[in-house]
Design an enzyme around this catalytic site. Structure first.
Site, short mmCIF file in Angstrom:
data_model
loop_
_atom_site.label_atom_id
_atom_site.label_comp_id
_atom_site.label_asym_id
_atom_site.label_seq_id
_atom_site.Cartn_x
_atom_site.Cartn_y
_atom_site.Cartn_z
N ASP A 1 35.64 88.63 -7.65
CA ASP A 1 34.28 88.39 -7.20
C ASP A 1 33.94 86.88 -7.82
O ASP A 1 34.38 86.45 -8.68
CB ASP A 1 33.54 89.28 -7.07
CG ASP A 1 32.76 88.67 -5.87
OD1 ASP A 1 31.82 88.17 -5.95
OD2 ASP A 1 33.05 89.22 -4.17
N VAL B 1 27.82 99.92 -7.24
CA VAL B 1 27.23 100.43 -5.52
C VAL B 1 28.67 101.02 -4.95
O VAL B 1 29.14 99.97 -4.42
CB VAL B 1 26.11 99.24 -4.96
CG1 VAL B 1 25.62 99.71 -3.72
CG2 VAL B 1 25.46 98.91 -5.98
N ALA C 1 32.38 98.94 -0.88
CA ALA C 1 31.37 98.74 -2.20
C ALA C 1 30.90 97.19 -2.94
O ALA C 1 32.25 96.51 -2.54
CB ALA C 1 32.12 99.97 -2.75
N LYS C 2 31.02 96.98 -3.96
CA LYS C 2 30.69 96.21 -4.63
C LYS C 2 29.93 96.39 -5.83
O LYS C 2 28.81 97.52 -6.77
CB LYS C 2 29.10 95.43 -4.22
CG LYS C 2 29.78 94.18 -4.41
CD LYS C 2 30.56 93.08 -3.71
CE LYS C 2 30.97 91.18 -3.75
NZ LYS C 2 31.65 91.62 -2.70
N GLY C 3 30.33 95.51 -7.61
CA GLY C 3 30.30 95.85 -8.38
C GLY C 3 29.42 94.31 -8.87
O GLY C 3 29.53 93.32 -8.41
#
Length: 428
Positions: free
Chosen positions: A158, A72, A117-119
């Site tokens: 993360d 995202v 962003a993040k995944g």
């Protein structure tokens, strides 16, 4: 940001409960104070891009299993997006959206030329072999390669991911490109383009902010006692850095419990005990206490570096610390914020306190693009500059608008992103 061991095992499930709603509420509060136009609110309340992928991975026994993953990108107005990739069995798209938005505000507050962003991949990495994790990582990297890149979106470690995972992603993208692309991810091992000081960056950055905040409040360093909930990479780094600066760590905990000595713990001995036994509990010359009790010990500084939502309206009035420095994401509820503010407790919000990780990730990205690498001393000097400048700006806004530091931080961050959107205009 590099996560603590408590976060890896327990924080993510708690963090997911209502996280998107909480992040949107915090945005709305800042937007109201800024009198942000409806058109800008509409842009900033939702992610700009979302990619969902379903991909097969061959297990060691030959069986094919399909996994789901997300990437995202919340906002690209200030530059390429930046954010971690987490591997967790209960991660959701809504959680990923919320974390991407938080990264936007964190990067803007630190003055970094990034959006957020993040995944994520829905998987329990503890149930996979090293070979299976590598195959999953390389296939996921291939699936999201259409949206990531040094000028587009730069992942980092993360929950559930490591520097080795970042190395596999970098190698996969490099194989596709036909040449090494070190700046495609950050948080890599140093021998393949990682940065000196990256592993300690989140904890070290927090101590820089803490020192500046203590000076602002007139606290003498030798008189500062810390209680740290969480003894993974971040919590242990904070403990070591605080002691090196002349402070006392009186309490520290991990997922099994904590230890307390009102005269100060021997931090290196406690960490050695944890390395040998798996927990700080039982360390010499210290009393045992629970994670809940640690929050309420007599101290000047409380550092929640593990679970989210641990400081609530139910325990906020029993917290004795003058400063709460949020190393974890979302450890303080908004109801607790109001109580603490009324009592005069200074809460240094997560988007400021734990921004050291993404800041040194930015330095790693710059070094990768230039193929010119810095010493740890240079990295730490620049980290101190960014973190202390951000705190001073937040303190200024808080004083001018008579608000708590979290509200001030969001006002600054949202304004900067809104200004970038406005300046760039709407295409076409």
């Amino acid at each position: 940001m590099v996560m603590t061991d408590v976060e890896r095992s327990a924080a993510a499930p708690s963090e997911r409960v209502g996280l998107l709603q909480t992040v949107l509420q915090q945005f709305d509060e800042a937007a109201d104070r800024l009198d942000l136009p409806a058109r800008l609110r509409g842009i900033l309340r939702v992610p700009q891009r979302e990619l969902t992928v379903n991909f097969p991975v061959k297990r060691d026994n030959g069986r094919i299993e399909v996994f789901q993953g997300f990437r995202v990108q919340h906002n690209l107005a200030r530059g390429p997006t930046k954010g971690g990739i987490r591997y967790h069995p209960a991660v959701t798209l809504d959680e990923t959206r919320a974390l991407a938005m938080l990264m936007t505000w964190k990067c803007a507050l630190a003055g970094l030329p990034y959006g957020g962003a993040k995944g994520a991949v829905i998987v329990d990495p503890k149930q996979l072999s090293i070979g299976e994790i590598e195959r999953l990582t390389r296939r996921f990297a291939t699936e999201i390669s259409v949206v990531i890149g040094p000028e587009r979106d730069i992942p980092a470690p993360d929950i559930g991911t490591t520097p080795q995972v970042m190395a596999w992603i970098m190698d996969t993208i490099s194989m596709h490109q036909g040449h090494t692309v070190p700046a495609v991810v950050t948080g890599k091992p140093i021998n393949v383009g990682g940065s000196e000081g990256r592993l300690e960056a989140t904890g070290r950055g927090l101590t820089y902010v803490l020192m500046s905040a203590s000076q602002h409040l007139g606290l003498n360093v030798p008189d500062i006692r810390l209680a740290i909930q969480g003894c993974g990479n971040v919590g242990s780094t904070v403990a070591r850095e605080a002691v090196a600066l002349g402070m006392k760590v009186v309490a520290i905990s991990d997922s099994r419990g904590g230890v307390y000595n009102p005269y100060g713990l021997h931090v290196e001995a406690v960490l050695a005990h944890k390395a040998a036994t798996g927990s700080v509990v039982g360390a010499a010359n210290a009393d045992t206490l629970t994670n809940e009790e640690l929050l309420e010990v007599e101290c000047e500084v409380l550092v929640p570096a593990a679970l989210s939502g641990v400081i609530t309206a139910h325990n906020a009035d029993r917290i004795k610390a003058q400063i709460i420095a949020e190393a974890a994401n979302g450890p303080t509820t908004r109801a607790a914020d109001a109580i603490l503010y009324e009592r005069g407790c200074v809460v240094i919000p997560d988007i400021l306190a734990n921004a050291g990780g993404v800041t040194v990730s930015y330095f790693e990205w710059v070094q990768g693009l230039q193929e010119f690498f810095w010493s740890e001393r240079e990295v730490n000097a620049q980290l101190r500059r960014v973190m202390t400048n951000a705190l001073q700006q937040v303190l200024r806004v808080a004083a001018e608008q008579h608000v708590d530091l979290r509200t001030a931080a969001y006002i600054l961050a949202v304004q900067r992103v809104a200004d970038a959107v406005t300046t760039r205009g709407i295409y076409p």
